[in-house]
Design an enzyme around this catalytic site. Sequence first.
Site, PDB file in Angstrom:
ATOM      1  N   ASP A 170       0.812  -1.227   0.000  1.00  0.00           N
ATOM      2  CA  ASP A 170       0.000   0.000   0.000  1.00  0.00           C
ATOM      3  C   ASP A 170       0.842   1.271   0.000  1.00  0.00           C
ATOM      4  O   ASP A 170       0.330   2.337   0.355  1.00  0.00           O
ATOM      5  CB  ASP A 170      -0.934   0.016   1.223  1.00  0.00           C
ATOM      6  CG  ASP A 170      -2.224  -0.761   0.977  1.00  0.00           C
ATOM      7  OD1 ASP A 170      -2.605  -0.952  -0.196  1.00  0.00           O
ATOM      8  OD2 ASP A 170      -2.860  -1.165   1.967  1.00  0.00           O
TER       9      ASP A 170
ATOM     10  N   LYS B 213      -0.491   4.638  -1.049  1.00  0.00           N
ATOM     11  CA  LYS B 213      -1.428   5.420  -0.221  1.00  0.00           C
ATOM     12  C   LYS B 213      -0.768   6.678   0.339  1.00  0.00           C
ATOM     13  O   LYS B 213      -1.472   7.596   0.765  1.00  0.00           O
ATOM     14  CB  LYS B 213      -1.989   4.561   0.920  1.00  0.00           C
ATOM     15  CG  LYS B 213      -3.062   3.577   0.462  1.00  0.00           C
ATOM     16  CD  LYS B 213      -3.653   2.840   1.655  1.00  0.00           C
ATOM     17  CE  LYS B 213      -4.709   1.818   1.224  1.00  0.00           C
ATOM     18  NZ  LYS B 213      -5.152   0.984   2.356  1.00  0.00           N
TER      19      LYS B 213
ATOM     20  N   HIS C 144      -2.031  -6.195  -6.131  1.00  0.00           N
ATOM     21  CA  HIS C 144      -2.726  -6.764  -4.961  1.00  0.00           C
ATOM     22  C   HIS C 144      -4.237  -6.535  -4.958  1.00  0.00           C
ATOM     23  O   HIS C 144      -4.950  -7.133  -4.165  1.00  0.00           O
ATOM     24  CB  HIS C 144      -2.082  -6.320  -3.639  1.00  0.00           C
ATOM     25  CG  HIS C 144      -2.328  -4.891  -3.244  1.00  0.00           C
ATOM     26  ND1 HIS C 144      -1.685  -3.826  -3.830  1.00  0.00           N
ATOM     27  CD2 HIS C 144      -3.149  -4.349  -2.305  1.00  0.00           C
ATOM     28  CE1 HIS C 144      -2.082  -2.695  -3.268  1.00  0.00           C
ATOM     29  NE2 HIS C 144      -2.975  -2.984  -2.336  1.00  0.00           N
ATOM     30  N   HIS C 145      -4.738  -5.687  -5.879  1.00  0.00           N
ATOM     31  CA  HIS C 145      -6.201  -5.531  -5.999  1.00  0.00           C
ATOM     32  C   HIS C 145      -6.751  -6.125  -7.290  1.00  0.00           C
ATOM     33  O   HIS C 145      -7.904  -5.896  -7.629  1.00  0.00           O
ATOM     34  CB  HIS C 145      -6.594  -4.062  -5.851  1.00  0.00           C
ATOM     35  CG  HIS C 145      -6.428  -3.546  -4.445  1.00  0.00           C
ATOM     36  ND1 HIS C 145      -7.171  -4.023  -3.391  1.00  0.00           N
ATOM     37  CD2 HIS C 145      -5.579  -2.623  -3.916  1.00  0.00           C
ATOM     38  CE1 HIS C 145      -6.801  -3.408  -2.271  1.00  0.00           C
ATOM     39  NE2 HIS C 145      -5.818  -2.557  -2.558  1.00  0.00           N
TER      40      HIS C 145
END
Length: 372
Positions: A226, A229, A280-281
Amino acid sequence: MTENADSILRSILSSISQVAESRDVETLLMQFSRMAHQLVPADRCTVWVHDKERNILWSRVADGINRIETSAEEGLVGYVLQNGDALIINNVYGDPRFNHEVDRKTGYQTKNMVSLPLKNSDGEILGVFQSVNKLNLVDFTEDDLKLLLFVTIYIGRELDAAILREELESTQREIIYTLAEAAEMRSNEMGNHVKRVSEYCRLIGELIGLSDKDKELIKVASPLHDLGKIAIPDSILLKPGRLTDEERILMNTHAELGYSMLKHSNRKAFKAAATIALQHHEKWDGTGYPHGLAGENIHIFGRISAVADVYDALANARCYKPAWETERVVALFKEERGKHFDPQIVDAFLNNQEMFHEINRKFTDVFILEKR
Ligand code: C2E
Ligand code: SIN
Ligand code: SIN
Ligand code: FE
Ligand code: FE
């Protein structure tokens, strides 16, 4: 020596091909001691590595003995380390330099030994190689020394490369951790998320049979999933409720953002982290983002981190949702098996749930949130 030339050459060649495969210092040390043993049969070989910070020599290769340490200044080893000369001593107890301490610690009776310095390609001394107690209790000869000299020249080079590689890898781990923590601090929802995801990834790797290298790699690289982010505004990142469609679109850019921050590195760990950040998504059925990849077109690290990330997001509270009951988490994975997630990985989770809960308990958020 000449009538042996063939068998010597054969054993050198076979050792070299094995050594070329090994990456870590300890395996290399084992193989060197085997190589030396084939060339000059002796009861025991010891590779002493100089730890400069502590100014000691350590060894794990005194066959069958655990790690031992000794002074970098004492004994025949210390002498060779300091002076760089090779020594043949055929009666060690008659030599005042010999350090009886090591025999006392190991319960071993040293009679004779050859000691040679290990140098890297710059000629810097990295440690000392010892061949101890020539078989049949005969004396070591100048010919033995020459053969062992060959081994130590070879060891020195490989050992230096392996030490540098290990230092490089540990530096990478530190950088990754620092980056991941920086990202985590921004989205203070996450607590120990990064640490847990890393542990679940390693566990899944274990359960589905990844190689040791890949298990380690995904463990090291997944904390950065992440990272993107960091570039998402607080108003979205920390929003207590549901995101609007517009906010959602912005939020979803974190996958590609993370990838573009990491993709320039040629280092293995960062390359893996870039792939994980990007994928990862993605979803097994092709409905994920950013690229809508499906099935095995999604890298195995992407498929593993997807399960790890969602498990963790559901099993713990987020700024936008409370933690879910275990039954609800399990129901979601059953429902999404073969849709969002790789069925093989869901099965690994479903069949070993307790191991996942265990990690979740071990790295609980409470602590960290209280500290902030
Ligand atoms: P995250 O919190 O790490 O969540 C990771 C993934 O877990 C989500 O990816 C989603 O697949 C799953 N997940 C999390 N909560 C739920 C849930 O309540 N129900 C279901 N079915 N799945 C859930 P996704 O959706 O791509 O979201 C990516 C990131 O976007 C999240 O990372 C989070 O930071 C943020 N986000 C998603 N939805 C919201 C929201 O409603 N409000 C806020 N403030 N942030 C959100
Ligand atoms: C020494 O080098 O003096 C002691 C090392 C050993 O006994 O192996
Ligand atoms: C290695 O070569 O195994 C470590 C350096 C890298 O990450 O590429
Ligand atoms: Fe994410
Ligand atoms: Fe996440």
